[in-house]
Every structure is written in C-alpha cells, then in structure tokens.
Design an enzyme around this catalytic site. Structure first.
Site, mmCIF file in Angstrom:
data_model
loop_
_atom_site.group_PDB
_atom_site.id
_atom_site.type_symbol
_atom_site.label_atom_id
_atom_site.label_comp_id
_atom_site.label_asym_id
_atom_site.label_seq_id
_atom_site.Cartn_x
_atom_site.Cartn_y
_atom_site.Cartn_z
ATOM 1 N N HIS A 153 0.793 -1.234 0.000
ATOM 2 C CA HIS A 153 0.000 0.000 0.000
ATOM 3 C C HIS A 153 0.821 1.279 0.000
ATOM 4 O O HIS A 153 0.269 2.366 -0.042
ATOM 5 C CB HIS A 153 -0.930 0.015 1.217
ATOM 6 C CG HIS A 153 -0.198 0.303 2.496
ATOM 7 N ND1 HIS A 153 0.570 -0.622 3.129
ATOM 8 C CD2 HIS A 153 -0.110 1.431 3.230
ATOM 9 C CE1 HIS A 153 1.109 -0.095 4.225
ATOM 10 N NE2 HIS A 153 0.712 1.153 4.309
HETATM 11 C C1 UD1 Z 1 -1.805 5.660 6.212
HETATM 12 C C2 UD1 Z 1 -0.451 6.045 6.847
HETATM 13 C C3 UD1 Z 1 0.557 4.933 6.597
HETATM 14 C C4 UD1 Z 1 0.027 3.599 7.068
HETATM 15 C C5 UD1 Z 1 -1.318 3.346 6.405
HETATM 16 C C6 UD1 Z 1 -1.933 2.041 6.838
HETATM 17 C C7 UD1 Z 1 0.077 8.439 6.868
HETATM 18 C C8 UD1 Z 1 0.899 9.495 6.249
HETATM 19 N N1 UD1 Z 1 0.074 7.256 6.229
HETATM 20 O O1 UD1 Z 1 -1.619 5.562 4.816
HETATM 21 O O2 UD1 Z 1 1.740 5.240 7.322
HETATM 22 O O3 UD1 Z 1 0.939 2.593 6.736
HETATM 23 O O4 UD1 Z 1 -2.198 4.415 6.755
HETATM 24 O O5 UD1 Z 1 -3.160 1.853 6.244
HETATM 25 O O6 UD1 Z 1 -0.533 8.687 7.879
HETATM 26 N N2 UD1 Z 1 -9.165 5.223 2.387
HETATM 27 C C9 UD1 Z 1 -10.344 4.547 2.399
HETATM 28 N N3 UD1 Z 1 -10.863 4.182 3.589
HETATM 29 C C10 UD1 Z 1 -10.242 4.453 4.778
HETATM 30 C C11 UD1 Z 1 -9.040 5.155 4.753
HETATM 31 C C12 UD1 Z 1 -8.498 5.528 3.547
HETATM 32 O O7 UD1 Z 1 -10.934 4.254 1.360
HETATM 33 O O8 UD1 Z 1 -10.768 4.089 5.840
HETATM 34 C C13 UD1 Z 1 -8.594 5.614 1.081
HETATM 35 C C14 UD1 Z 1 -8.819 7.057 0.775
HETATM 36 O O9 UD1 Z 1 -9.227 7.145 -0.524
HETATM 37 C C15 UD1 Z 1 -7.470 7.709 0.936
HETATM 38 C C16 UD1 Z 1 -6.496 6.544 0.708
HETATM 39 O O10 UD1 Z 1 -7.205 5.368 1.092
HETATM 40 O O11 UD1 Z 1 -7.298 8.752 0.041
HETATM 41 C C17 UD1 Z 1 -5.256 6.661 1.538
HETATM 42 O O12 UD1 Z 1 -5.580 6.868 2.925
HETATM 43 P P1 UD1 Z 1 -4.608 7.774 3.862
HETATM 44 O O13 UD1 Z 1 -5.131 7.807 5.249
HETATM 45 O O14 UD1 Z 1 -4.356 9.084 3.181
HETATM 46 O O15 UD1 Z 1 -3.232 7.040 3.808
HETATM 47 P P2 UD1 Z 1 -2.858 5.495 3.814
HETATM 48 O O16 UD1 Z 1 -2.325 5.164 2.483
HETATM 49 O O17 UD1 Z 1 -3.953 4.657 4.363
#
Ligand code: UD1
Length: 366
Positions: A206
């Site tokens: 991811h």
């Molecule tokens: C975040 C953390 C990363 C961790 C990861 C575990 C930061 C900078 N990054 O990254 O260190 O390894 O979490 O998962 O804090 N989304 C959903 N549902 C959710 C959450 C996110 O669909 O419940 C989607 C959204 O479209 C979002 C994308 O996933 O834009 C990324 O989510 P985000 O919280 O920005 O970062 P992660 O890649 O999850």
C-alpha cells in the site's frame, strides 16, 4: 490540569499498538480518554480493529477523513485543539508515524501538555516517506520516547535528544500479538479461503512508492505474477492500492487462479492467515516486526527499513523491487533454506506494562 491521559488512535496501524496499553491502563486503574481522529474510517480499516481488540468506543471521534497531507494534518490539528482546550489533559500519548501522530503531538506541545511517543526513534533515512517526516518531528517535541529496538537510541541521540527522555521498553505491537495469538489460532480463517497450512504466501502492498505511479504498480504486478507461478498468494487489498489498480485499469492482471483477492482483513483473521502461511511479501512497517517475532519469512518491497533489527535478527529481507533478489529468496523459502531468525531483545509481551510503570512514576506521581 487534570490527571487525565489521552491516548490517540487514527489509522489502522495505530489500533494494534494502543490496545495493549489500554488493557494495562484498565488493569492499573489509570484514567484515560481514547481520541479517534477518524483518519481511517471504513469499517474494515477501523471499527473491525476496535471490535477485535476490545478497544472501547472513542470518547471523542474527530471525523477528519481523507485528503491531502496538508488538509488531513490541519483538520486533525484544528479538531484536536478543541478537545485539548475543553479537557486539559495531563499527558497525550501518540503511537507510530501516521499523520494523526504528528498532528496531535504538535497541538498538545503548543498547549504546553506533555507528549509521550510510543515507537520512537525508528528511522528509514528516506524523506520521501511521509512517515519519516512524521516520526522525526514527533520525536523532537516529545517528552517521553519509548523505543522498540536499540537502533532507536543511537538515532535519537544523534538528533540531540537527551538520553533521560528515552526508554527502551520493547514493542507494544508484539504485546498485542501475544495477547491475541490463541484467539487467532482458533478462528481457522485460512481454511475458509480454501487454503492449506504452509501452502501459501500473503501479500500486503500500500505504500505510495509502490502503488501511486503506474510503472511502480506494474512492477509489483510482475513480481506477484512470478510468485503465483510458484505458490498460491492471498492479497488483501488496501483502499489506496485498490484505487490505483482501478485508475490504471490493472485489476484484471490479478485475475489468476493462484491469486486470492480479499478486502482488508480484521486483526484476528489476518493473524490467522499469517501464522499458517509459508511467507509474506509486504511494504508495511509493522508486519516486518510481526513476521520476525513469529519467525515467518518476510520479503519487503522497499529499499530501506526503519526497523533494522528485523533484518539483523529477524526474518526480514529487503528486495526493493528487484525480481532477481525475489527469485533467489523465494527459492530459499520454498526449499526451507531461508534464514530462521532469532528472539528479539525485549519483545516479550511486557512493553505496555513497562510504559505504564514509567508513566505512573514520571507523570502521575509528580
Ligand atoms: C496511512 C499512513 C501509513 C500507514 C497506512 C496504513 C500516513 C501518512 N500514512 O496511509 O503510514 O501505513 O495508513 O493503512 O498517515 N481510504 C479509504 N478508507 C479508509 C481510509 C483511507 O478508502 O478508511 C482511502 C482514501 O481514498 C485515501 C487513501 O485510502 O485517500 C489513503 O488513505 P490515507 O489515510 O491518506 O493514507 P494510507 O495510504 O492509508
């Protein structure tokens, strides 16, 4: 100032770190409030972990959701500041390296509230990772830095952090694993997927560096294709990865009999899959530690790790995205000649107890 302690959780990798601490606080009758920032919000990225791990309903849910780093961090700060003003906690505990970690630490410190950082001192030395920026800044403003491995001590000392603030306590995520392993053994989730013990690998990918650009994602798919020609793989897909697969029209590339795709899994299901697997391919941080503790071979699709003990003593090897290295190490794993790993210092299930005792001594008794 009250004697209240705030425990912050926001994203998936936070929940397995706060669960054992919450247990310990309850046992020792220490008052706390759990603040959920809402950085992760889908059922299978958040609530399932709270349910699996017996984490109580949040006292405050900040509901910040996704966005750019600036937007997400700023929203957490604005919402958390309101809670701080109302509650005036004695100490704010943050874990790991996600945006919720730095946002809440910064708000607390600017309100002159002490900050404790669990999993301090880890360094990848790679400033392209948002987590590296979050870790370094959080450590600079923390009053109590709890480290999981010895490398953390050197890293923090080099950055000028006073040794009196640093405590080598072990690894709360391993506490959580130990607390839940019996339950995970019982659920037999791997059998529901039609898998046999030791006959499959698990993949979790991811990181932005692997999934955000088309070329990087195609490379990951090439690697998965090679692996599935040798052994079955289970691939629970993170929302970020799913979005990219759809964007670049690459989902169909994973449509192979030897690739089992699932939604992101709960803690107990995933742990059941791990303990019955042959190996793991990942770009996660925490899974490098969990696999090393369990002595399951783990190949990491990154050029660096902030957790060097998993390479030196554990079962981890860094692959970058080098297919030749993959072939070599997968060959070793499949022929049972891959390194076996050792017990890692202080990863004994007692980190939360040590942290709690230090907090009682240094914060609550003063
Ligand atoms: C975040 C953390 C990363 C961790 C990861 C575990 C930061 C900078 N990054 O990254 O260190 O390894 O979490 O998962 O804090 N989304 C959903 N549902 C959710 C959450 C996110 O669909 O419940 C989607 C959204 O479209 C979002 C994308 O996933 O834009 C990324 O989510 P985000 O919280 O920005 O970062 P992660 O890649 O999850």
């Amino acid at each position: 100032m009250t004697n209240n302690i705030f425990i912050i959780g926001g994203a998936r990798p936070n929940f397995m770190k706060i669960a054992p601490l919450i247990n310990e606080f309850k046992q020792q009758k220490i008052k706390f409030k759990f603040i959920h920032t809402g950085q992760h919000y889908d059922y299978n990225m958040s609530k399932i972990f709270l349910d699996n791990l017996g984490i109580p309903k949040p006292d405050y849910f900040l509901n910040v959701g996704s966005g750019t780093h600036a937007l997400q961090t700023a929203k957490i700060m604005i919402e958390f500041d309101k809670v701080i003003i109302t509650e005036k906690p004695r100490l704010v505990i943050v874990v790991g390296d996600v945006n919720s970690t730095i946002a809440c630490a910064l708000v607390a410190k600017k309100r002159s509230i002490e900050v404790a950082h669990i999993e301090a001192g880890l360094r990848s030395f790679d400033f392209k990772m948002p987590e590296e920026i979050n870790r370094r800044l959080t450590d600079q403003i923390s009053d109590y830095l709890f480290i999981t491995e010895r490398s953390g001590l050197q890293n923090l000392q080099k950055e000028g952090i006073d040794s009196s603030k640093i405590f080598f306590v072990g690894n709360v995520m391993i506490d959580n694993l130990i607390n839940n392993i019996e339950e995970a053994r019982k659920n037999n989730y791997f059998r529901n997927l039609g898998l046999l013990n030791g006959s499959y690998g698990i993949v979790t990918i991811h990181r932005p560096s692997n999934v955000d650009d088309k070329k990087d994602l195609e490379k990951v798919i090439e690697i998965l294709n090679y692996i599935q020609s040798k052994i079955k793989i289970v691939f629970p897909i993170h929302p970020r990865t799913r979005k990219s697969l759809i964007k670049y029209n690459l989902e169909k590339e994973l449509n192979k009999p030897n690739i089992v795709i699932t939604e992101p899994l709960g803690y107990l299901e995933f742990l059941n899959l791990i303990i019955n697997s042959k190996f793991i391919l990942t770009d996660s941080g925490g899974i490098q530690e969990e696999a090393s503790y369990l002595k399951i071979p783990i190949l990491t699709l990154r050029n660096n790790t902030e957790r060097p003990v998993t390479i030196e003593e554990g079962t981890n090897t860094l692959l970058g995205n080098d297919i030749l290295k993959l072939k070599k190490h997968l060959g070793e794993i499949l022929s049972d000649t891959y390194k076996k790993g050792k017990l890692i210092e202080m990863w004994d299930g007692k980190a939360s107890q040590r942290i709690t005792n230090i907090i009682i001594d240094k914060v609550l008794k003063n």
